[in-house]
Design an enzyme around this catalytic site. Structure first.
Site, PDB file in Angstrom:
ATOM      1  N   ASP A  26      -8.714   3.484   1.029  1.00  0.00           N
ATOM      2  CA  ASP A  26      -7.720   3.919   2.005  1.00  0.00           C
ATOM      3  C   ASP A  26      -8.453   4.424   3.245  1.00  0.00           C
ATOM      4  O   ASP A  26      -9.122   5.448   3.196  1.00  0.00           O
ATOM      5  CB  ASP A  26      -6.849   5.029   1.419  1.00  0.00           C
ATOM      6  CG  ASP A  26      -5.697   5.421   2.333  1.00  0.00           C
ATOM      7  OD1 ASP A  26      -5.628   4.920   3.483  1.00  0.00           O
ATOM      8  OD2 ASP A  26      -4.865   6.236   1.902  1.00  0.00           O
ATOM      9  N   CYS A  81       0.861  -1.188   0.000  1.00  0.00           N
ATOM     10  CA  CYS A  81       0.000   0.000   0.000  1.00  0.00           C
ATOM     11  C   CYS A  81       0.896   1.237   0.000  1.00  0.00           C
ATOM     12  O   CYS A  81       2.031   1.168  -0.461  1.00  0.00           O
ATOM     13  CB  CYS A  81      -0.987  -0.026   1.169  1.00  0.00           C
ATOM     14  SG  CYS A  81      -0.263   0.163   2.817  1.00  0.00           S
ATOM     15  N   ARG A 136      -3.567  -0.762   5.057  1.00  0.00           N
ATOM     16  CA  ARG A 136      -4.081  -1.773   4.135  1.00  0.00           C
ATOM     17  C   ARG A 136      -3.163  -2.972   3.958  1.00  0.00           C
ATOM     18  O   ARG A 136      -3.603  -4.119   4.076  1.00  0.00           O
ATOM     19  CB  ARG A 136      -4.374  -1.151   2.763  1.00  0.00           C
ATOM     20  CG  ARG A 136      -5.532  -0.186   2.790  1.00  0.00           C
ATOM     21  CD  ARG A 136      -5.660   0.568   1.500  1.00  0.00           C
ATOM     22  NE  ARG A 136      -4.612   1.584   1.430  1.00  0.00           N
ATOM     23  CZ  ARG A 136      -4.497   2.473   0.458  1.00  0.00           C
ATOM     24  NH1 ARG A 136      -5.338   2.442  -0.554  1.00  0.00           N
ATOM     25  NH2 ARG A 136      -3.541   3.367   0.473  1.00  0.00           N
TER      26      ARG A 136
END
Length: 179
Positions: free
Chosen positions: A135, A4, A10
């Site tokens: 996100d 990420c 993430r």
């Protein structure tokens, strides 16, 4: 390897979920899962507290000992499968791979959500942004719930892909863990 932006939300969430699913599938001793970020802005930081709380609430480990790190061209040579969380991450990884000396043997780079059977289908050359994992960093806990749901939705597809690459049939599955 999951990737990420800063490697605190993430990608570590996906790393933890994939490790759990691979272990449940009986592949934990054959597959190494880790994560990184395309940026070094969070270098050395632990998993975000909101991600940790979300993982714990769903019965997962919380990433104790994790420290954010930036992906390198060496990572692309050392991993078989690299799973970026967004189209932007994928583009940066592909540029890194293109710049790597002797790019033979570099990892397969494939968007993580492309393994989710309910995600949009993106034709070659199509808009990969349709497969972005949200996100959660700029929001509250609910964003982390959304991210975890997206990560979990693709995890079994990743496991099936890894199993196929290892040359194992689906019938060799270990009993799945209750979750």
């Amino acid at each position: 390897m999951t990737v990420c932006t800063g490697n605190i939300c993430r990608s570590p969430m996906a790393e933890i979920v994939l490790r759990d699913r691979l272990e449940a599938a009986g592949l934990g001793d054959r597959v190494v899962v880790d994560s990184s970020g395309v940026s070094d802005e969070e270098h050395g930081n632990p998993v975000d507290g909101r991600a940790r709380r979300t993982l714990a609430a769903h019965g997962y480990p919380t990433g104790d000992g994790h420290r954010a790190r930036q992906v390198t061209s060496t990572d692309l040579a050392d991993h078989d499968l690299v799973l970026p969380m967004t189209a932007q991450h994928a583009r940066r990884l592909r540029r890194l791979a293109d710049g790597a000396a002797g790019s033979a043997g570099l990892a397969e780079i494939r968007l993580y959500r492309s393994f989710d059977p309910d995600a949009p289908v993106v034709e070659p050359g199509g808009d990969e942004h349709l497969l972005d994992v949200d996100d959660p960093w700029y929001g509250d806990e609910s964003g982390f719930e959304t991210t975890l749901a997206e990560v979990e939705a693709a995890a079994d597809g990743v496991v099936a892909h890894v199993r196929a690459r290892l040359g194992e049939s689906p019938s060799r599955r270990a009993p799945s863990a209750d979750r």
